[in-house]
Scaffold this active site. Sequence first.
Site, mmCIF file in Angstrom:
data_model
loop_
_atom_site.group_PDB
_atom_site.id
_atom_site.type_symbol
_atom_site.label_atom_id
_atom_site.label_comp_id
_atom_site.label_asym_id
_atom_site.label_seq_id
_atom_site.Cartn_x
_atom_site.Cartn_y
_atom_site.Cartn_z
ATOM 1 N N ASN A 1 13.909 -21.328 -25.917
ATOM 2 C CA ASN A 1 12.636 -20.959 -25.046
ATOM 3 C C ASN A 1 11.613 -20.601 -26.108
ATOM 4 O OD1 ASN A 1 11.106 -20.156 -22.647
ATOM 5 N ND2 ASN A 1 11.599 -17.901 -23.122
ATOM 6 N N ASP B 1 14.355 -12.814 -22.605
ATOM 7 C CA ASP B 1 13.744 -12.884 -23.886
ATOM 8 C C ASP B 1 14.029 -12.189 -24.954
ATOM 9 O OD1 ASP B 1 11.645 -14.458 -22.471
ATOM 10 O OD2 ASP B 1 10.500 -12.658 -21.884
ATOM 11 N N GLU C 1 2.015 -22.247 -31.037
ATOM 12 C CA GLU C 1 3.409 -22.521 -30.244
ATOM 13 C C GLU C 1 3.625 -23.992 -30.218
ATOM 14 O OE1 GLU C 1 3.585 -21.692 -25.970
ATOM 15 O OE2 GLU C 1 2.065 -19.901 -26.250
ATOM 16 N N ARG D 1 19.974 -19.446 -6.171
ATOM 17 C CA ARG D 1 19.584 -20.185 -7.468
ATOM 18 C C ARG D 1 20.667 -20.969 -7.932
ATOM 19 N NH1 ARG D 1 17.281 -15.216 -11.082
ATOM 20 N NH2 ARG D 1 19.304 -14.055 -10.297
ATOM 21 N N HIS E 1 8.073 -18.138 -26.252
ATOM 22 C CA HIS E 1 7.511 -17.109 -25.529
ATOM 23 C C HIS E 1 6.156 -16.471 -26.502
ATOM 24 C CE1 HIS E 1 7.370 -13.347 -23.072
ATOM 25 N NE2 HIS E 1 7.195 -12.738 -24.307
ATOM 26 N N GLY F 1 2.567 -27.981 -19.212
ATOM 27 C CA GLY F 1 3.397 -29.098 -19.852
ATOM 28 C C GLY F 1 2.901 -29.139 -21.367
ATOM 29 N N SER F 2 2.063 -28.323 -21.759
ATOM 30 C CA SER F 2 1.401 -28.621 -23.386
ATOM 31 C C SER F 2 2.533 -28.688 -24.273
ATOM 32 C CB SER F 2 0.192 -27.751 -23.488
ATOM 33 O OG SER F 2 0.442 -26.454 -23.721
ATOM 34 N N ASN F 3 3.497 -27.604 -24.297
ATOM 35 C CA ASN F 3 4.426 -27.648 -25.051
ATOM 36 C C ASN F 3 5.445 -28.767 -25.011
ATOM 37 O OD1 ASN F 3 4.409 -25.024 -26.918
ATOM 38 N ND2 ASN F 3 3.920 -24.248 -24.981
ATOM 39 N N LEU G 1 16.874 -17.927 -15.712
ATOM 40 C CA LEU G 1 18.022 -18.734 -15.606
ATOM 41 C C LEU G 1 19.166 -17.661 -15.629
ATOM 42 C CD1 LEU G 1 17.376 -21.618 -18.036
ATOM 43 C CD2 LEU G 1 17.687 -21.799 -15.595
HETATM 44 C C1 GRF Z 1 3.345 -21.016 -22.954
HETATM 45 O O1 GRF Z 1 2.440 -20.052 -23.382
HETATM 46 C C2 GRF Z 1 4.784 -20.689 -23.167
HETATM 47 O O2 GRF Z 1 4.959 -19.784 -24.340
HETATM 48 C C3 GRF Z 1 4.913 -19.774 -22.066
HETATM 49 O O3 GRF Z 1 4.444 -20.247 -20.733
HETATM 50 C C4 GRF Z 1 3.217 -21.316 -21.644
HETATM 51 C C5 GRF Z 1 3.283 -22.645 -21.144
HETATM 52 O O4 GRF Z 1 2.356 -23.519 -21.533
HETATM 53 N N1 GRF Z 1 6.532 -19.708 -21.887
HETATM 54 P P1 GRF Z 1 2.814 -25.147 -21.216
HETATM 55 O O5 GRF Z 1 3.142 -25.397 -19.780
HETATM 56 O O6 GRF Z 1 3.833 -25.474 -22.289
HETATM 57 O O7 GRF Z 1 1.327 -25.568 -21.632
#
Ligand code: GRF
Length: 192
Positions: free
Chosen positions: A107, A145, A174, A65, A109, A13-15, A93
Amino acid sequence: MSLSLGVMASGRGSNFLAVQKEIESGSLDAHVSLLISDRSSAPALELAKDRGVPAQHIPYNAKDRAAFETQAADAFAEAGCELILLAGFMRILTPVFITRFDNRILNIHPSLLPSFKGLHPQQQALEAGVKFSGCTVHLVNAELDAGPIVTQAVVPVFKGDDEESLAARILEQEHRIYPEAIRILAAALAVP
Ligand code: GRF
């Protein structure tokens, strides 16, 4: 008006946190209305709850799904989400979900798409011997992607890098470009 965001996350969940911090600091005019995780143990769920963001676990069954996707799309719609962020969401998805938020799913990536799609993109970059890699925020369509790119950041690949060191360098970028991509898209959505 503050943009209502929905977030899907499977892990750390860092993003999500990077976006949430921009919101809290007042530099992103948005709010996260709901975070959904397919994994009950995802740290992202706790992060959200700690910051007062509504968060929900929806169990994922690979054999059905559509059930997960319908439930998630219904929950986001009910919460009034205008833009969905995939933030470390580790499931692919299908149109069942995508068509509910056409051109409103982002998304992130960790590669310079269209290079190194799919799993372990940092390792793919190392094996390819590239001197630069990075990250991409793109709109989600039915192809993995491959949706339209909103923004990218480039990072150098150093000789001694391994998957972990490269992933950490990319992750820093990111966290910078995901909020930036939301601003870009919010401005585009505001145009009548
Ligand atoms: C990130 O590197 C993102 O680009 C990829 O999965 C990772 C998730 O990291 N899709 P976080 O859970 O947001 O820390």
